[in-house]
Scaffold this active site. Sequence first.
Site, PDB file in Angstrom:
ATOM      1  N   SER A   1      81.493  62.017  51.783  1.00 55.26           N
ATOM      2  CA  SER A   1      81.706  61.236  50.834  1.00 55.26           C
ATOM      3  C   SER A   1      83.155  61.237  50.515  1.00 55.26           C
ATOM      4  O   SER A   1      83.926  60.313  50.424  1.00 55.26           O
ATOM      5  CB  SER A   1      81.023  61.712  49.526  1.00 55.26           C
ATOM      6  OG  SER A   1      81.215  60.857  48.398  1.00 55.26           O
TER       7      SER A   1
ATOM      8  N   ARG B   1      76.644  69.833  45.202  1.00 56.25           N
ATOM      9  CA  ARG B   1      76.082  69.114  46.304  1.00 56.25           C
ATOM     10  C   ARG B   1      76.186  69.568  47.795  1.00 56.25           C
ATOM     11  O   ARG B   1      77.222  70.245  47.980  1.00 56.25           O
ATOM     12  CB  ARG B   1      76.634  67.713  46.296  1.00 56.25           C
ATOM     13  CG  ARG B   1      75.962  66.731  46.952  1.00 56.25           C
ATOM     14  CD  ARG B   1      76.789  65.241  47.040  1.00 56.25           C
ATOM     15  NE  ARG B   1      76.106  64.251  47.509  1.00 56.25           N
ATOM     16  CZ  ARG B   1      76.649  62.913  47.836  1.00 56.25           C
ATOM     17  NH1 ARG B   1      77.923  62.697  47.206  1.00 56.25           N
ATOM     18  NH2 ARG B   1      75.863  62.037  48.287  1.00 56.25           N
TER      19      ARG B   1
ATOM     20  N   LYS C   1      77.215  55.220  48.845  1.00 56.73           N
ATOM     21  CA  LYS C   1      75.809  54.888  49.227  1.00 56.73           C
ATOM     22  C   LYS C   1      74.758  55.582  48.226  1.00 56.73           C
ATOM     23  O   LYS C   1      73.737  55.227  48.132  1.00 56.73           O
ATOM     24  CB  LYS C   1      75.480  55.834  50.542  1.00 56.73           C
ATOM     25  CG  LYS C   1      76.037  54.890  51.690  1.00 56.73           C
ATOM     26  CD  LYS C   1      75.322  55.444  53.085  1.00 56.73           C
ATOM     27  CE  LYS C   1      75.815  54.348  54.395  1.00 56.73           C
ATOM     28  NZ  LYS C   1      75.254  54.878  55.611  1.00 56.73           N
ATOM     29  N   GLY C   2      75.351  56.845  47.626  1.00 56.26           N
ATOM     30  CA  GLY C   2      74.326  57.325  46.696  1.00 56.26           C
ATOM     31  C   GLY C   2      73.098  57.926  47.097  1.00 56.26           C
ATOM     32  O   GLY C   2      72.204  57.872  46.459  1.00 56.26           O
TER      33      GLY C   2
ATOM     34  N   HIS D   1      87.574  68.786  36.957  1.00 56.13           N
ATOM     35  CA  HIS D   1      87.373  69.331  38.598  1.00 56.13           C
ATOM     36  C   HIS D   1      87.821  70.697  38.402  1.00 56.13           C
ATOM     37  O   HIS D   1      88.041  71.362  39.863  1.00 56.13           O
ATOM     38  CB  HIS D   1      88.237  68.381  39.425  1.00 56.13           C
ATOM     39  CG  HIS D   1      87.473  67.256  39.691  1.00 56.13           C
ATOM     40  ND1 HIS D   1      86.093  66.858  39.975  1.00 56.13           N
ATOM     41  CD2 HIS D   1      88.057  65.950  39.893  1.00 56.13           C
ATOM     42  CE1 HIS D   1      86.026  65.681  40.019  1.00 56.13           C
ATOM     43  NE2 HIS D   1      86.837  64.990  39.990  1.00 56.13           N
TER      44      HIS D   1
ATOM     45  N   GLY E   1      78.574  64.475  42.372  1.00 51.90           N
ATOM     46  CA  GLY E   1      77.866  63.923  41.296  1.00 51.90           C
ATOM     47  C   GLY E   1      78.479  63.545  39.893  1.00 51.90           C
ATOM     48  O   GLY E   1      78.161  63.467  38.982  1.00 51.90           O
TER      49      GLY E   1
ATOM     50  N   THR F   1      80.330  61.185  38.507  1.00 49.75           N
ATOM     51  CA  THR F   1      80.216  59.834  37.894  1.00 49.75           C
ATOM     52  C   THR F   1      78.896  59.863  37.364  1.00 49.75           C
ATOM     53  O   THR F   1      78.525  59.405  36.237  1.00 49.75           O
ATOM     54  CB  THR F   1      80.437  58.900  38.860  1.00 49.75           C
ATOM     55  OG1 THR F   1      81.528  59.115  39.850  1.00 49.75           O
ATOM     56  CG2 THR F   1      80.631  57.374  38.222  1.00 49.75           C
ATOM     57  N   TRP F   2      77.862  60.335  38.168  1.00 47.18           N
ATOM     58  CA  TRP F   2      76.415  60.361  37.484  1.00 47.18           C
ATOM     59  C   TRP F   2      76.326  61.203  36.422  1.00 47.18           C
ATOM     60  O   TRP F   2      75.651  60.629  35.362  1.00 47.18           O
ATOM     61  CB  TRP F   2      75.722  60.656  38.691  1.00 47.18           C
ATOM     62  CG  TRP F   2      74.105  60.518  38.480  1.00 47.18           C
ATOM     63  CD1 TRP F   2      73.412  59.577  37.718  1.00 47.18           C
ATOM     64  CD2 TRP F   2      73.081  60.627  39.407  1.00 47.18           C
ATOM     65  NE1 TRP F   2      72.382  59.566  38.030  1.00 47.18           N
ATOM     66  CE2 TRP F   2      71.827  60.456  39.091  1.00 47.18           C
ATOM     67  CE3 TRP F   2      73.130  61.615  40.625  1.00 47.18           C
ATOM     68  CZ2 TRP F   2      70.538  60.747  39.521  1.00 47.18           C
ATOM     69  CZ3 TRP F   2      71.788  62.142  41.147  1.00 47.18           C
ATOM     70  CH2 TRP F   2      70.569  61.472  40.530  1.00 47.18           C
TER      71      TRP F   2
HETATM   72  P1  PAP Z   1      84.187  62.004  41.829  1.00 42.06           P
HETATM   73  O1  PAP Z   1      84.100  63.449  41.705  1.00 42.06           O
HETATM   74  O2  PAP Z   1      85.526  61.406  42.607  1.00 42.06           O
HETATM   75  O3  PAP Z   1      84.034  61.268  40.460  1.00 42.06           O
HETATM   76  P2  PAP Z   1      81.506  61.750  42.238  1.00 42.06           P
HETATM   77  O4  PAP Z   1      80.854  60.888  41.385  1.00 42.06           O
HETATM   78  O5  PAP Z   1      81.483  63.291  42.329  1.00 42.06           O
HETATM   79  O6  PAP Z   1      83.061  61.429  42.705  1.00 42.06           O
HETATM   80  O7  PAP Z   1      81.060  61.440  43.722  1.00 42.06           O
HETATM   81  C1  PAP Z   1      80.505  60.182  44.427  1.00 42.06           C
HETATM   82  C2  PAP Z   1      79.190  60.199  44.967  1.00 42.06           C
HETATM   83  O8  PAP Z   1      78.320  60.050  43.983  1.00 42.06           O
HETATM   84  C3  PAP Z   1      79.318  59.196  46.181  1.00 42.06           C
HETATM   85  O9  PAP Z   1      78.327  59.434  47.148  1.00 42.06           O
HETATM   86  P3  PAP Z   1      78.402  58.831  48.431  1.00 42.06           P
HETATM   87  O10 PAP Z   1      79.857  58.731  48.982  1.00 42.06           O
HETATM   88  O11 PAP Z   1      77.531  59.984  49.338  1.00 42.06           O
HETATM   89  O12 PAP Z   1      77.700  57.640  48.279  1.00 42.06           O
HETATM   90  C4  PAP Z   1      78.538  57.922  45.154  1.00 42.06           C
HETATM   91  O13 PAP Z   1      77.908  56.861  45.870  1.00 42.06           O
HETATM   92  C5  PAP Z   1      77.656  58.867  44.373  1.00 42.06           C
HETATM   93  N1  PAP Z   1      76.966  58.332  42.902  1.00 42.06           N
HETATM   94  C6  PAP Z   1      77.872  57.659  42.169  1.00 42.06           C
HETATM   95  N2  PAP Z   1      77.165  57.309  41.073  1.00 42.06           N
HETATM   96  C7  PAP Z   1      75.888  57.760  41.382  1.00 42.06           C
HETATM   97  C8  PAP Z   1      74.761  57.660  40.502  1.00 42.06           C
HETATM   98  N3  PAP Z   1      74.507  57.036  39.710  1.00 42.06           N
HETATM   99  N4  PAP Z   1      73.484  58.137  41.379  1.00 42.06           N
HETATM  100  C9  PAP Z   1      73.536  58.862  42.472  1.00 42.06           C
HETATM  101  N5  PAP Z   1      74.659  58.868  43.052  1.00 42.06           N
HETATM  102  C10 PAP Z   1      75.941  58.369  42.538  1.00 42.06           C
END
Ligand code: PAP
Length: 336
Positions: free
Chosen positions: A180, A172, A303-304, A150, A88, A90-91
């Site tokens: 993911s 998560r 997918k988020g 990280h 999570g 990026t979120w």
């Molecule tokens: P990172 O540590 O490499 O930056 P990170 O952002 O923690 O990655 O995780 C990416 C996951 O968050 C992806 O999940 P998925 O592979 O299961 O789809 C991504 O889709 C999801 N993600 C990114 N942005 C959001 C958002 N705004 N809301 C919810 N989920 C999100």
Amino acid sequence: MVPVSFFTQRTKEDYDHGKALALLDNRYKDKLTSLPKEKGWFTENLHLYQDFWHESARVVSAVTVMASQDNFQAQPTDIYIATLQKSGTTWVKALSFAIINRTIYKTNSLSTHPLQILNPHRCVPFVEIEALHRLPTYVDGHSPRLFSTHMPYTSLPKSVLDNGCRIVYICRNPKDVLVSLFYYANRLRDKSIGQLTFEEAFEMFTKGVIPLGPYWDHVKGYYMAALERPKEILFLTYEDMQKDTVNNVKRLAEFLGYPFSKEEEDEGEVDKIVKLCSFETLKDVNKHGVVNKGFPNDVFFRKGKIGDWTNHLTDEMSQCLDEITKIKFDGLDISF
Ligand code: PAP
């Protein structure tokens, strides 16, 4: 106010960290070669440094952690978003940036908000990447400085803890992290090492051999620290954020020291930020372009959703992870 152009102007150095990384690799060569190794997810090897596995030759890697520990200087007002990859990051980066800067960008139309133009990873820099920078980044002229990392809790640069900096940690469900990470790694892996099968990825994950892993130790480190220092560390889960985004965004804003006033709530300010940082909005903004060389913007938006693991794990795999999680998180109040 930091002008939007500050975020969009790119220098060659800013875009390609290759040269700076090579210098660090050289500086820490002896230390790196003495570390235990395993097969990597993105590069050939992972290295065991201070009980956690780290990639090599990447911006978040064993050497950038070493360099951060040696050189990074935290300030008491700093705020850090700490995560294991794919939990999570990026979120929460987007949300924290939007919350903290909401008065600055309020008068602008949405289309000139940095998050409407740029990946959240460009708005909130990694501590680890700071080790590669010789040019100022926006955080240098900004207070509070908002960073992400990280790094495991026990590897954080000493000044982050000594200064009592605030840390937001998001974790998560390990099964969704595995899925993911599997897709993310296969998109970004060095071509020379081929693709990972899901079975291989599962095996490595259960052994704790993932970048910044073992997963359970990373989470537990911050969880225990949050129990000890609740004013300084906020522990969130991706699942809670998804199930009740509005209340968790308010909680986040309070923790960051930027609570929403009643007036703002009545004016729909929370909802606006939730929408600006939603998966759908960010995915759309980040369809093209790159964060840095080798990191396409869209790779952070797959997918988020909660529970995509049900489409990938067999019953046996799922039970295996449940058992490990039960043992590792015994006595901890963490549920997904
Ligand atoms: P990172 O540590 O490499 O930056 P990170 O952002 O923690 O990655 O995780 C990416 C996951 O968050 C992806 O999940 P998925 O592979 O299961 O789809 C991504 O889709 C999801 N993600 C990114 N942005 C959001 C958002 N705004 N809301 C919810 N989920 C999100």
